[in-house]
Motif scaffolding. Structure first.
Motif, mmCIF file in Angstrom:
data_model
loop_
_atom_site.group_PDB
_atom_site.id
_atom_site.type_symbol
_atom_site.label_atom_id
_atom_site.label_comp_id
_atom_site.label_asym_id
_atom_site.label_seq_id
_atom_site.Cartn_x
_atom_site.Cartn_y
_atom_site.Cartn_z
ATOM 1 N N LEU A 4 -4.694 -3.518 -9.211
ATOM 2 C CA LEU A 4 -4.692 -3.457 -7.763
ATOM 3 C C LEU A 4 -5.212 -2.192 -7.389
ATOM 4 O O LEU A 4 -4.881 -0.852 -7.818
ATOM 5 C CB LEU A 4 -2.989 -3.276 -7.534
ATOM 6 N N TYR A 6 -5.311 0.545 -4.782
ATOM 7 C CA TYR A 6 -4.392 0.944 -3.799
ATOM 8 C C TYR A 6 -4.925 2.212 -3.178
ATOM 9 O O TYR A 6 -5.673 2.982 -3.805
ATOM 10 C CB TYR A 6 -3.318 0.905 -4.425
ATOM 11 N N SER A 12 -2.006 -1.839 0.529
ATOM 12 C CA SER A 12 -1.750 -2.176 -1.054
ATOM 13 C C SER A 12 -0.368 -1.994 -1.254
ATOM 14 O O SER A 12 0.020 -2.464 -2.368
ATOM 15 C CB SER A 12 -2.371 -1.315 -1.577
ATOM 16 N N HIS A 16 1.857 -4.326 -4.192
ATOM 17 C CA HIS A 16 2.406 -3.368 -5.169
ATOM 18 C C HIS A 16 4.040 -3.683 -5.445
ATOM 19 O O HIS A 16 4.375 -3.809 -6.537
ATOM 20 C CB HIS A 16 2.011 -1.720 -4.913
ATOM 21 N N ARG A 20 5.686 -5.361 -8.702
ATOM 22 C CA ARG A 20 6.911 -4.779 -9.465
ATOM 23 C C ARG A 20 8.038 -5.798 -9.682
ATOM 24 O O ARG A 20 8.895 -6.051 -10.504
ATOM 25 C CB ARG A 20 7.283 -3.448 -8.739
ATOM 26 N N LEU A 28 -2.607 0.310 -11.736
ATOM 27 C CA LEU A 28 -3.211 0.729 -10.061
ATOM 28 C C LEU A 28 -4.540 1.518 -10.421
ATOM 29 O O LEU A 28 -4.671 2.221 -11.332
ATOM 30 C CB LEU A 28 -2.086 1.633 -9.873
ATOM 31 N N ALA A 200 8.036 1.574 -7.055
ATOM 32 C CA ALA A 200 6.678 1.362 -6.554
ATOM 33 C C ALA A 200 6.676 2.678 -5.644
ATOM 34 O O ALA A 200 5.469 3.146 -5.553
ATOM 35 C CB ALA A 200 6.615 0.097 -5.585
ATOM 36 N N GLU A 204 3.714 5.540 -5.983
ATOM 37 C CA GLU A 204 2.778 5.998 -5.067
ATOM 38 C C GLU A 204 3.040 7.333 -4.517
ATOM 39 O O GLU A 204 2.237 7.876 -3.622
ATOM 40 C CB GLU A 204 2.875 4.884 -3.882
#
Ligand SMILES: N[C@@H](CCC(=O)N[C@@H](CS)C(=O)NCC(=O)O)C(=O)O
Length: 211
Positions: A4, A6, A12, A16, A20, A28, A200, A204
């Motif tokens: 992905l 992102y 995104s 994501h 998960r 990622l 997630a 991030e």
């Protein structure tokens, strides 16, 4: 293999969250927005719109957030995040995914990039005000569909709930934050309690408050 592309907190985030929750292995790949990497030749080869996200599954690129969500939830049916095609609530699910994509997500593009929607720099504020009002109305509609919940579909949690969480997160920037509309805040908290969702947000590097 699933990859992905992102950027933290961008569109995104929904795929994501979904990856998960599906519990499938994935990687990622950060898109460096400072370097406008979404407009690089390598990125455009995967997603010719030059927008984030794009998902690559066994070499096949899928772009457009709603398409990625629909694709993933169907590709991994064991997680039960999409009513199957023969389910009596499949139509309701598709309707919700389209509604979130075509109203909330599309309007947020205008909210976050108002300069793209007028050729008159002095009109940017008016564009924002108008789309802010439309976003509030769209959140009221989806809140009426959610009712007391707990999920958008009586069938159980689905990809549509995760999609809505991303929208409610983005809606924290509105004059009337989305979490304050109907049951949207409680719905978001229900999702934020799930370990997959927390993982997630942590991956991030998104700080609280999340919505
Ligand atoms: N319709 C697209 C919109 C995606 C979109 O607007 N992504 C934003 C981030 S949330 C983006 O790529 N922004 C950077 C840019 O437009 O250059 C989708 O659903 O995937």
């Amino acid at each position: 293999m699933i990859e992905l592309h992102y950027h933290p907190g961008n569109a995104s985030l929904f795929p994501h969250l979904l990856l998960r929750e599906l519990g499938v292995p994935f990687e990622l790949a950060l898109v460096d927005r400072d370097a406008e990497a979404q407009r690089s030749a390598a990125y455009l080869a995967l997603n010719p719109t030059g927008k984030i996200p794009v998902l690559v599954h066994d070499g096949r690129p899928v772009f457009e957030t709603v398409a990625i969500g629909l694709y993933l939830a169907d590709a991994f049916p064991a997680a039960g995040l999409a009513p199957p095609p023969d389910s009596p609530v499949r139509a309701d699910y598709l309707k919700l995914m389209a509604l979130i994509s075509n109203t909330l997500q599309a309007e947020f593009r205008i909210w976050f990039y108002p300069h793209e929607f007028t050729t008159d720099p002095s009109g940017v504020e008016a564009v924002k005000q108008a789309v802010g009002a439309r976003l509030t109305a769209a959140f009221e509609t989806i809140a009426s569909l959610l009712g007391d919940g707990p999920w958008l579909l009586p069938w159980g949690p689905s990809a549509a709930d995760l999609y809505l969480l991303m929208m409610v997160r983005w809606g924290r920037t509105l004059p009337r934050p989305a979490r304050e509309i109907g049951g949207l805040g409680a719905h978001a908290e229900r999702l934020l309690a799930r370990p997959s969702v927390q993982a997630a947000f942590a991956a991030e590097g998104l700080p609280a408050p999340f919505v």
